[in-house]
Design a protein around this motif. Sequence first.
Motif, PDB file in Angstrom:
ATOM      1  N   GLY A  70       0.818  -1.210   0.000  1.00 36.73           N
ATOM      2  CA  GLY A  70       0.000   0.000   0.000  1.00 36.73           C
ATOM      3  C   GLY A  70       0.848   1.254   0.000  1.00 36.73           C
ATOM      4  N   TYR A  71       1.930   1.238   0.786  1.00 36.77           N
ATOM      5  CA  TYR A  71       2.813   2.408   0.829  1.00 36.77           C
ATOM      6  C   TYR A  71       3.431   2.670  -0.538  1.00 36.77           C
ATOM      7  CZ  TYR A  71       6.816   5.346   2.054  1.00 36.77           C
ATOM      8  OH  TYR A  71       7.735   6.358   2.109  1.00 36.77           O
ATOM      9  N   VAL A  72       3.876   1.603  -1.184  1.00 37.23           N
ATOM     10  CA  VAL A  72       4.528   1.755  -2.493  1.00 37.23           C
ATOM     11  C   VAL A  72       3.523   2.212  -3.545  1.00 37.23           C
ATOM     12  CG1 VAL A  72       5.684   0.507  -4.359  1.00 37.23           C
ATOM     13  CG2 VAL A  72       6.358   0.107  -1.979  1.00 37.23           C
ATOM     14  N   LEU A  73       2.354   1.595  -3.575  1.00 35.89           N
ATOM     15  CA  LEU A  73       1.384   1.886  -4.634  1.00 35.89           C
ATOM     16  C   LEU A  73       0.615   3.183  -4.386  1.00 35.89           C
ATOM     17  CD1 LEU A  73      -0.005  -1.706  -5.270  1.00 35.89           C
ATOM     18  CD2 LEU A  73       1.801  -0.499  -6.496  1.00 35.89           C
ATOM     19  N   PHE A  74       0.285   3.494  -3.122  1.00 36.43           N
ATOM     20  CA  PHE A  74      -0.502   4.686  -2.824  1.00 36.43           C
ATOM     21  C   PHE A  74       0.349   5.947  -2.728  1.00 36.43           C
ATOM     22  CE2 PHE A  74      -3.563   1.725  -0.341  1.00 36.43           C
ATOM     23  CZ  PHE A  74      -4.169   1.339  -1.518  1.00 36.43           C
ATOM     24  N   ARG A 220      -1.830  16.729  10.651  1.00 37.74           N
ATOM     25  CA  ARG A 220      -0.634  16.017  10.206  1.00 37.74           C
ATOM     26  C   ARG A 220      -0.087  16.658   8.929  1.00 37.74           C
ATOM     27  NH1 ARG A 220      -0.549   9.442   9.124  1.00 37.74           N
ATOM     28  NH2 ARG A 220       1.233   9.408   7.703  1.00 37.74           N
ATOM     29  N   GLU A 221       1.212  16.771   8.858  1.00 38.52           N
ATOM     30  CA  GLU A 221       1.843  17.347   7.666  1.00 38.52           C
ATOM     31  C   GLU A 221       1.660  16.403   6.480  1.00 38.52           C
ATOM     32  OE1 GLU A 221       4.028  20.248   5.548  1.00 38.52           O
ATOM     33  OE2 GLU A 221       3.202  20.313   7.582  1.00 38.52           O
ATOM     34  N   PRO A 222       1.107  16.897   5.368  1.00 36.63           N
ATOM     35  CA  PRO A 222       0.957  16.015   4.195  1.00 36.63           C
ATOM     36  C   PRO A 222       2.323  15.562   3.680  1.00 36.63           C
ATOM     37  CG  PRO A 222      -0.361  18.026   3.970  1.00 36.63           C
ATOM     38  CD  PRO A 222       0.542  18.231   5.150  1.00 36.63           C
ATOM     39  N   ASP A 223       2.352  14.427   3.036  1.00 35.56           N
ATOM     40  CA  ASP A 223       3.598  13.928   2.458  1.00 35.56           C
ATOM     41  C   ASP A 223       4.157  14.977   1.499  1.00 35.56           C
ATOM     42  OD1 ASP A 223       3.769  10.774   3.133  1.00 35.56           O
ATOM     43  OD2 ASP A 223       1.694  11.406   2.939  1.00 35.56           O
ATOM     44  N   ALA A 224       5.451  15.283   1.665  1.00 39.07           N
ATOM     45  CA  ALA A 224       6.065  16.388   0.918  1.00 39.07           C
ATOM     46  C   ALA A 224       5.950  16.201  -0.589  1.00 39.07           C
ATOM     47  CB  ALA A 224       7.535  16.531   1.326  1.00 39.07           C
ATOM     48  N   HIS A 225       6.076  14.964  -1.067  1.00 38.99           N
ATOM     49  CA  HIS A 225       6.070  14.738  -2.514  1.00 38.99           C
ATOM     50  C   HIS A 225       4.653  14.680  -3.081  1.00 38.99           C
ATOM     51  CE1 HIS A 225       5.458  10.781  -0.787  1.00 38.99           C
ATOM     52  NE2 HIS A 225       5.090  10.319  -1.959  1.00 38.99           N
ATOM     53  N   GLY A 227       1.764  16.429  -1.180  1.00 43.46           N
ATOM     54  CA  GLY A 227       1.024  17.617  -0.781  1.00 43.46           C
ATOM     55  C   GLY A 227      -0.447  17.295  -0.583  1.00 43.46           C
ATOM     56  N   LEU A 228      -1.285  18.291  -0.767  1.00 46.09           N
ATOM     57  CA  LEU A 228      -2.727  18.091  -0.697  1.00 46.09           C
ATOM     58  C   LEU A 228      -3.210  17.668  -2.076  1.00 46.09           C
ATOM     59  CD1 LEU A 228      -3.623  21.194   1.496  1.00 46.09           C
ATOM     60  CD2 LEU A 228      -3.444  18.811   2.223  1.00 46.09           C
ATOM     61  N   VAL A 229      -3.969  16.584  -2.125  1.00 46.16           N
ATOM     62  CA  VAL A 229      -4.286  15.972  -3.416  1.00 46.16           C
ATOM     63  C   VAL A 229      -5.546  16.542  -4.063  1.00 46.16           C
ATOM     64  CG1 VAL A 229      -3.092  13.843  -2.827  1.00 46.16           C
ATOM     65  CG2 VAL A 229      -5.523  14.072  -2.287  1.00 46.16           C
ATOM     66  N   ALA A 230      -6.369  17.290  -3.298  1.00 41.41           N
ATOM     67  CA  ALA A 230      -7.587  17.852  -3.901  1.00 41.41           C
ATOM     68  C   ALA A 230      -8.159  18.950  -3.015  1.00 41.41           C
ATOM     69  CB  ALA A 230      -8.643  16.761  -4.121  1.00 41.41           C
ATOM     70  N   PHE A 231      -8.764  19.939  -3.630  1.00 40.79           N
ATOM     71  CA  PHE A 231      -9.534  21.002  -2.963  1.00 40.79           C
ATOM     72  C   PHE A 231      -8.703  21.838  -1.983  1.00 40.79           C
ATOM     73  CE2 PHE A 231     -12.481  17.250  -3.400  1.00 40.79           C
ATOM     74  CZ  PHE A 231     -13.054  17.669  -4.587  1.00 40.79           C
ATOM     75  N   ASP A 232      -7.397  21.769  -2.056  1.00 42.27           N
ATOM     76  CA  ASP A 232      -6.518  22.528  -1.168  1.00 42.27           C
ATOM     77  C   ASP A 232      -6.667  22.159   0.305  1.00 42.27           C
ATOM     78  OD1 ASP A 232      -5.289  23.990  -3.212  1.00 42.27           O
ATOM     79  OD2 ASP A 232      -6.879  25.505  -3.194  1.00 42.27           O
ATOM     80  N   TRP A 233      -7.272  20.989   0.588  1.00 42.36           N
ATOM     81  CA  TRP A 233      -7.349  20.547   1.978  1.00 42.36           C
ATOM     82  C   TRP A 233      -7.327  19.030   2.117  1.00 42.36           C
ATOM     83  CZ3 TRP A 233     -11.303  17.289   3.373  1.00 42.36           C
ATOM     84  CH2 TRP A 233     -12.442  17.274   2.561  1.00 42.36           C
ATOM     85  N   LEU A 234      -7.583  18.306   1.061  1.00 41.33           N
ATOM     86  CA  LEU A 234      -7.717  16.855   1.152  1.00 41.33           C
ATOM     87  C   LEU A 234      -6.352  16.180   0.979  1.00 41.33           C
ATOM     88  CD1 LEU A 234      -9.999  14.650   1.338  1.00 41.33           C
ATOM     89  CD2 LEU A 234      -9.791  14.459  -1.139  1.00 41.33           C
ATOM     90  N   LEU A 239      -8.237  10.960   1.610  1.00 41.70           N
ATOM     91  CA  LEU A 239      -8.832  10.381   0.403  1.00 41.70           C
ATOM     92  C   LEU A 239      -9.019   8.877   0.551  1.00 41.70           C
ATOM     93  CD1 LEU A 239      -9.722  10.794  -2.565  1.00 41.70           C
ATOM     94  CD2 LEU A 239      -7.346  10.386  -3.230  1.00 41.70           C
ATOM     95  N   LEU A 240      -8.011   8.204   1.112  1.00 40.66           N
ATOM     96  CA  LEU A 240      -8.107   6.756   1.294  1.00 40.66           C
ATOM     97  C   LEU A 240      -9.072   6.375   2.413  1.00 40.66           C
ATOM     98  CD1 LEU A 240      -4.319   5.845   0.957  1.00 40.66           C
ATOM     99  CD2 LEU A 240      -6.123   5.459  -0.746  1.00 40.66           C
ATOM    100  N   SER A 241      -9.359   7.314   3.309  1.00 44.90           N
ATOM    101  CA  SER A 241     -10.261   7.024   4.425  1.00 44.90           C
ATOM    102  C   SER A 241     -11.724   7.284   4.085  1.00 44.90           C
ATOM    103  CB  SER A 241      -9.870   7.864   5.652  1.00 44.90           C
ATOM    104  OG  SER A 241      -8.590   7.508   6.116  1.00 44.90           O
ATOM    105  N   LEU A 242     -11.983   8.094   3.082  1.00 47.82           N
ATOM    106  CA  LEU A 242     -13.378   8.368   2.715  1.00 47.82           C
ATOM    107  C   LEU A 242     -14.162   7.099   2.384  1.00 47.82           C
ATOM    108  CD1 LEU A 242     -13.038  11.655   0.602  1.00 47.82           C
ATOM    109  CD2 LEU A 242     -14.087  11.389   2.859  1.00 47.82           C
TER     110      LEU A 242
END
Length: 262
Positions: A70-74, A220-225, A227-234, A239-242
């Motif tokens: 999951g870490y590698v693919l996500f 929590r700080e988003p992963d640096a590479h 960042g936020l993946v959608a809507f400037d907050w998600l 996303l994976l928890s929704l």
Amino acid sequence: MWLHDIDPVALQLGPLQIHWYGLMYIIGFGAAWWLGVLRARKPGSDWSEQQVSDLIFWGAVGVIAGGRMGYVLFYHFDYFLQDPLWLFAVWEGGMSFHGGFLGVVMVLWLFARRHKKSFFALADFIAPLIPIGLGAGRLGNFIGGELWGRATDQTWGVIFPAAGDGLARHPSQLYQMLLEGVILFAALWWYSSKPRPAMAVSGLFVLLYGIFRIIVEFFREPDAHLGLVAFDWLSMGQLLSLPMLMLGSCLLWLAYRDKAQG
């Protein structure tokens, strides 16, 4: 404000280093086995201690294999495309809860087929055993000074040297330990202490974890590479928890609908 200066190595024997994070896995799996044995010994249980031991062992395999995949693919799919063998570079670290969750689901499906048990009988049995391991893992993240939180001016902020910016940050690892470990365990252990319809206990686990993870990701700080993946907050974690919110709600609804119809 507090400067994080905890040594992540618990014990060093020559060239061999035993990290606190690794010990937390042992604590988590050990606690799951012990709690599972306690539940198996209750009157009316159709579980043997050997079945509990087997389930925890294969569950550990699912957590580690699924967590790494999951870490590698996500989170690092680009690395995987460049070098597929990086998937097996476990010594470099990197685990994903959501990948581990899928790994455990697969193990439960296979275990249920082999032992002629209902999938949800297994899921409802094991769900209350998981949070202590989750909490221990987050404590391991904090001790290791990784997966830190966003910058804050609160008095309990922690300066993580590995962040490299000298900013005080939320100790979000401890927030996750409290929510995903302590509170989730207390809720599930209490809820499962009385007979519940099939799917209800596992549904509550999935729903509450999804809620807690979405909440704590705001600190929590988003992963640096990524960042936020959608809507400037998600974040990716949110996303994976929704889907977990939807799945947990659906399982609870089905559980009590079937009970009412029965």
